[in-house]
Design a protein around this motif. Sequence first.
Motif, PDB file in Angstrom:
ATOM      1  N   LEU A 127      -8.626 -17.575 -43.337  1.00 17.20           N
ATOM      2  CA  LEU A 127      -9.713 -17.708 -42.368  1.00 17.20           C
ATOM      3  C   LEU A 127     -10.248 -16.340 -41.984  1.00 17.20           C
ATOM      4  N   GLU A 128     -11.552 -16.267 -41.833  1.00 10.74           N
ATOM      5  CA  GLU A 128     -12.175 -15.007 -41.442  1.00 10.74           C
ATOM      6  C   GLU A 128     -11.988 -14.756 -39.949  1.00 10.74           C
ATOM      7  N   THR A 129     -12.015 -13.504 -39.581  1.00 10.22           N
ATOM      8  CA  THR A 129     -11.888 -13.123 -38.180  1.00 10.22           C
ATOM      9  C   THR A 129     -13.127 -13.545 -37.406  1.00 10.22           C
ATOM     10  N   THR A 130     -12.933 -14.104 -36.243  1.00 15.02           N
ATOM     11  CA  THR A 130     -14.051 -14.517 -35.391  1.00 15.02           C
ATOM     12  C   THR A 130     -14.739 -13.284 -34.818  1.00 15.02           C
ATOM     13  N   MET A 131     -16.036 -13.157 -35.053  1.00 13.30           N
ATOM     14  CA  MET A 131     -16.783 -11.969 -34.643  1.00 13.30           C
ATOM     15  C   MET A 131     -17.636 -12.203 -33.408  1.00 13.30           C
ATOM     16  N   ARG A 132     -17.930 -13.467 -33.077  1.00  8.81           N
ATOM     17  CA  ARG A 132     -18.683 -13.771 -31.866  1.00  8.81           C
ATOM     18  C   ARG A 132     -18.244 -15.147 -31.367  1.00  8.81           C
ATOM     19  N   VAL A 133     -18.656 -15.472 -30.168  1.00 11.64           N
ATOM     20  CA  VAL A 133     -18.244 -16.730 -29.550  1.00 11.64           C
ATOM     21  C   VAL A 133     -18.770 -17.905 -30.363  1.00 11.64           C
ATOM     22  N   VAL A 134     -17.865 -18.812 -30.731  1.00 18.77           N
ATOM     23  CA  VAL A 134     -18.221 -20.012 -31.475  1.00 18.77           C
ATOM     24  C   VAL A 134     -17.810 -21.221 -30.644  1.00 18.77           C
ATOM     25  N   LYS A 135     -18.754 -22.134 -30.432  1.00 17.46           N
ATOM     26  CA  LYS A 135     -18.488 -23.331 -29.635  1.00 17.46           C
ATOM     27  C   LYS A 135     -18.153 -24.497 -30.560  1.00 17.46           C
ATOM     28  N   HIS A 136     -16.960 -25.039 -30.410  1.00 21.11           N
ATOM     29  CA  HIS A 136     -16.516 -26.176 -31.210  1.00 21.11           C
ATOM     30  C   HIS A 136     -16.583 -27.433 -30.344  1.00 21.11           C
ATOM     31  N   THR A 137     -17.295 -28.443 -30.812  1.00 16.41           N
ATOM     32  CA  THR A 137     -17.358 -29.712 -30.091  1.00 16.41           C
ATOM     33  C   THR A 137     -16.373 -30.689 -30.716  1.00 16.41           C
ATOM     34  N   ILE A 138     -15.521 -31.238 -29.886  1.00 14.43           N
ATOM     35  CA  ILE A 138     -14.485 -32.167 -30.322  1.00 14.43           C
ATOM     36  C   ILE A 138     -14.690 -33.482 -29.585  1.00 14.43           C
ATOM     37  N   GLU A 192     -17.396  -9.994 -18.540  1.00 14.21           N
ATOM     38  CA  GLU A 192     -18.830  -9.723 -18.412  1.00 14.21           C
ATOM     39  C   GLU A 192     -19.611 -10.154 -19.648  1.00 14.21           C
ATOM     40  N   THR A 193     -19.018 -10.045 -20.828  1.00 11.87           N
ATOM     41  CA  THR A 193     -19.748 -10.344 -22.067  1.00 11.87           C
ATOM     42  C   THR A 193     -19.525 -11.777 -22.558  1.00 11.87           C
ATOM     43  N   LEU A 194     -18.797 -12.578 -21.809  1.00 17.16           N
ATOM     44  CA  LEU A 194     -18.489 -13.937 -22.248  1.00 17.16           C
ATOM     45  C   LEU A 194     -19.744 -14.793 -22.380  1.00 17.16           C
ATOM     46  N   GLY A 195     -20.705 -14.592 -21.492  1.00 14.89           N
ATOM     47  CA  GLY A 195     -21.941 -15.359 -21.558  1.00 14.89           C
ATOM     48  C   GLY A 195     -21.960 -16.593 -20.688  1.00 14.89           C
ATOM     49  N   THR A 246     -13.289 -36.963 -28.601  1.00 13.50           N
ATOM     50  CA  THR A 246     -12.116 -37.812 -28.459  1.00 13.50           C
ATOM     51  C   THR A 246     -12.252 -38.532 -27.127  1.00 13.50           C
ATOM     52  N   VAL A 247     -11.139 -38.985 -26.541  1.00 13.85           N
ATOM     53  CA  VAL A 247     -11.222 -39.723 -25.284  1.00 13.85           C
ATOM     54  C   VAL A 247     -11.874 -38.876 -24.196  1.00 13.85           C
ATOM     55  N   VAL A 248     -11.700 -37.551 -24.265  1.00 13.67           N
ATOM     56  CA  VAL A 248     -12.408 -36.613 -23.395  1.00 13.67           C
ATOM     57  C   VAL A 248     -13.195 -35.664 -24.295  1.00 13.67           C
ATOM     58  N   PRO A 249     -14.525 -35.760 -24.342  1.00 12.23           N
ATOM     59  CA  PRO A 249     -15.308 -34.853 -25.193  1.00 12.23           C
ATOM     60  C   PRO A 249     -15.086 -33.397 -24.777  1.00 12.23           C
ATOM     61  N   LEU A 250     -14.699 -32.574 -25.734  1.00 13.32           N
ATOM     62  CA  LEU A 250     -14.364 -31.182 -25.459  1.00 13.32           C
ATOM     63  C   LEU A 250     -15.397 -30.236 -26.058  1.00 13.32           C
ATOM     64  N   GLU A 251     -15.530 -29.090 -25.445  1.00 11.20           N
ATOM     65  CA  GLU A 251     -16.279 -27.964 -26.010  1.00 11.20           C
ATOM     66  C   GLU A 251     -15.372 -26.750 -25.900  1.00 11.20           C
ATOM     67  N   ILE A 252     -14.772 -26.365 -27.018  1.00  9.73           N
ATOM     68  CA  ILE A 252     -13.812 -25.268 -27.040  1.00  9.73           C
ATOM     69  C   ILE A 252     -14.514 -24.004 -27.513  1.00  9.73           C
ATOM     70  N   TRP A 253     -14.448 -22.959 -26.690  1.00 14.25           N
ATOM     71  CA  TRP A 253     -15.078 -21.678 -27.010  1.00 14.25           C
ATOM     72  C   TRP A 253     -14.060 -20.782 -27.694  1.00 14.25           C
ATOM     73  N   ASP A 254     -14.258 -20.544 -28.980  1.00 12.20           N
ATOM     74  CA  ASP A 254     -13.413 -19.622 -29.741  1.00 12.20           C
ATOM     75  C   ASP A 254     -14.030 -18.233 -29.634  1.00 12.20           C
ATOM     76  N   THR A 255     -13.312 -17.299 -29.040  1.00  7.81           N
ATOM     77  CA  THR A 255     -13.888 -15.999 -28.690  1.00  7.81           C
ATOM     78  C   THR A 255     -13.319 -14.884 -29.561  1.00  7.81           C
ATOM     79  N   PRO A 256     -14.085 -13.813 -29.780  1.00  9.08           N
ATOM     80  CA  PRO A 256     -13.570 -12.647 -30.512  1.00  9.08           C
ATOM     81  C   PRO A 256     -12.622 -11.838 -29.641  1.00  9.08           C
ATOM     82  N   ALA A 257     -11.945 -10.884 -30.268  1.00  4.70           N
ATOM     83  CA  ALA A 257     -10.930 -10.105 -29.552  1.00  4.70           C
ATOM     84  C   ALA A 257     -11.535  -9.191 -28.500  1.00  4.70           C
TER      85      ALA A 257
END
Length: 387
Positions: free
Chosen positions: A56-67, A85-88, A69-80
Amino acid sequence: MAAVEPPAAHPSNGHGTPSVAGQRTKVLLLGLRRAGKTSILQVLFNQLPPKQTFYLETTMRVVKHTIDTVVPLEIWDTPANVTVETLGAPLSEFSSIIFVIDIRDLYNQPISKLVEFIVAANKAKPGIAIEVFVHKAEKLQEDDKIENYRQINDRVLDRLVDINPDYEHLPINFYLTSVYDHSLHESFSKVFQKLVDSLPYLEELLNVFCANSQSPKAFLFDVRSRLYIATDASPVDSATHNLCCDYLQMLNSFGPLYKSITAGPGRQRPSPNTPPPTATSGPSRTPSLRGSVASVPPATDITPVPHPPTWKHPKELFYPSAATTLHPVTPGTTLTYHLITRHLALLAVLPTSVWDSRRGLLEYNVVFFREGIQEICDAEEEVRDGG
């Protein structure tokens, strides 16, 4: 994983088309480079084999994953290099924060970053759940693994107390995880349960089912991710949980090979003008059965609510079931599977003697359990959609 510009990032999770109308529960995933954040998401929700996470490639910017299921999720995968302040987005928008630490990593840098987000999150949203995954536990021997886990735990708490003594009582939970065993599924399940508002009702339904079916343990699993949404009041045994995960994985692998005859053209869904059938696919409710596994709850306690014409759970929806014997020797134990909704399944451990002699009455209890779960899920969906 190739970074995708949000909000176009909708990884395939086997749960159907993402729902954009309802409100999603946001989860923030943090950690340093190569800590294993993206690997966790891919293994859990995209069924990526653990051995392929290395590519897997290194995450370079915030990626929003929509999941979905019984509770619809939005998981923010963030870079290191992400900061508050820069989260957005303000931290108050998130329901949970998961911080991933490589168990072999130098501790000062990840702990400093974790403490920074804990302090900021506590100011923005006091009481927010902070979950720390001490990840890649498979890299160390058992003794070293426990020692490193303890050191990380102690250093985080000591650093927080140095900043403010009141931080000693913050709700921070630590988990030892690995993508190569079931510890990741068990840990993420515990995190996910805190996001389910209807958890007490789901647990109570499981308690009633276990009492009426002589089941020592039952889980309500999300079918695709193999996360258990709820379980009964008895303690969770890791061995039993692992067996359920393996059995569910096997069924997911072979399930697409089988198809219900109800999916054929001869069995069409009823028109909106036709009164919808009840969800009961088992025996009639009217007789009072004796010699049952346990007393079936009276009809007055679980009276089915009349559904509108747009009923979401038609009888034509196939509800498969399966069972396997774990210990063929006397007295024997059987693991059963029953699909409850499109996303959820009931896995229960039963004495083989009960399964063999009173299977029909057990499935009769499953019918009542399915109706209760479906009504809870429908009510939650209406609330999320603003109904």
